[in-house]
Design an enzyme around this catalytic site. Sequence first.
Site, PDB file in Angstrom:
ATOM      1  N   CYS A  91     -31.052 -46.095   2.904  1.00  0.00           N
ATOM      2  CA  CYS A  91     -29.735 -46.193   2.285  1.00  0.00           C
ATOM      3  C   CYS A  91     -28.753 -45.489   3.208  1.00  0.00           C
ATOM      4  O   CYS A  91     -28.994 -45.401   4.408  1.00  0.00           O
ATOM      5  CB  CYS A  91     -29.743 -45.589   0.882  1.00  0.00           C
ATOM      6  SG  CYS A  91     -30.124 -43.828   0.847  1.00  0.00           S
ATOM      7  N   GLN A  92     -27.677 -44.948   2.667  1.00  0.00           N
ATOM      8  CA  GLN A  92     -26.692 -44.270   3.506  1.00  0.00           C
ATOM      9  C   GLN A  92     -27.150 -42.868   3.900  1.00  0.00           C
ATOM     10  O   GLN A  92     -27.024 -42.462   5.041  1.00  0.00           O
ATOM     11  CB  GLN A  92     -25.333 -44.203   2.793  1.00  0.00           C
ATOM     12  CG  GLN A  92     -24.203 -43.731   3.679  1.00  0.00           C
ATOM     13  CD  GLN A  92     -23.917 -44.703   4.818  1.00  0.00           C
ATOM     14  OE1 GLN A  92     -23.948 -45.915   4.657  1.00  0.00           O
ATOM     15  NE2 GLN A  92     -23.653 -44.158   5.995  1.00  0.00           N
TER      16      GLN A  92
END
Length: 129
Positions: A91-92
């Site tokens: 993800c981020q």
Amino acid sequence: MSIKTVIDIVVLILIVWFLYTRLKPVKGLKNLKPEDFLNETKNNNKCIVVDVREPGEYKRGYIKGAVNIPLSQLQRRLAEIPEDKTVLLYCQSGMRSKNAAKVLRRSGYSNIAHLQGGVSAWGYKLTHK
């Protein structure tokens, strides 16, 4: 003990519990540094790379070969993730991929790893549509 003190203690306990549940390690989840994650994507033909960010984030740049299955849709899209493959999540920042790993573990997946620090720590080229 005053009611304010009791409320302060309860709030503190809730904050500690919340932080613990968000930050504790996920049982069976391998944490991979960017170099190890990259090697795994290149050398393991029995893996699937899953980007659990939202579509707008994915469009701004993703790891080559990744399929976008946002965390918000993961439970209903499990059929798109083969159980016999190593699932590489990112993800981020690494928080949503850890949550995705929890969902996958509860659903019977056993070979799961995630990119420690997410794409924020990636340092390699991202693909753009």
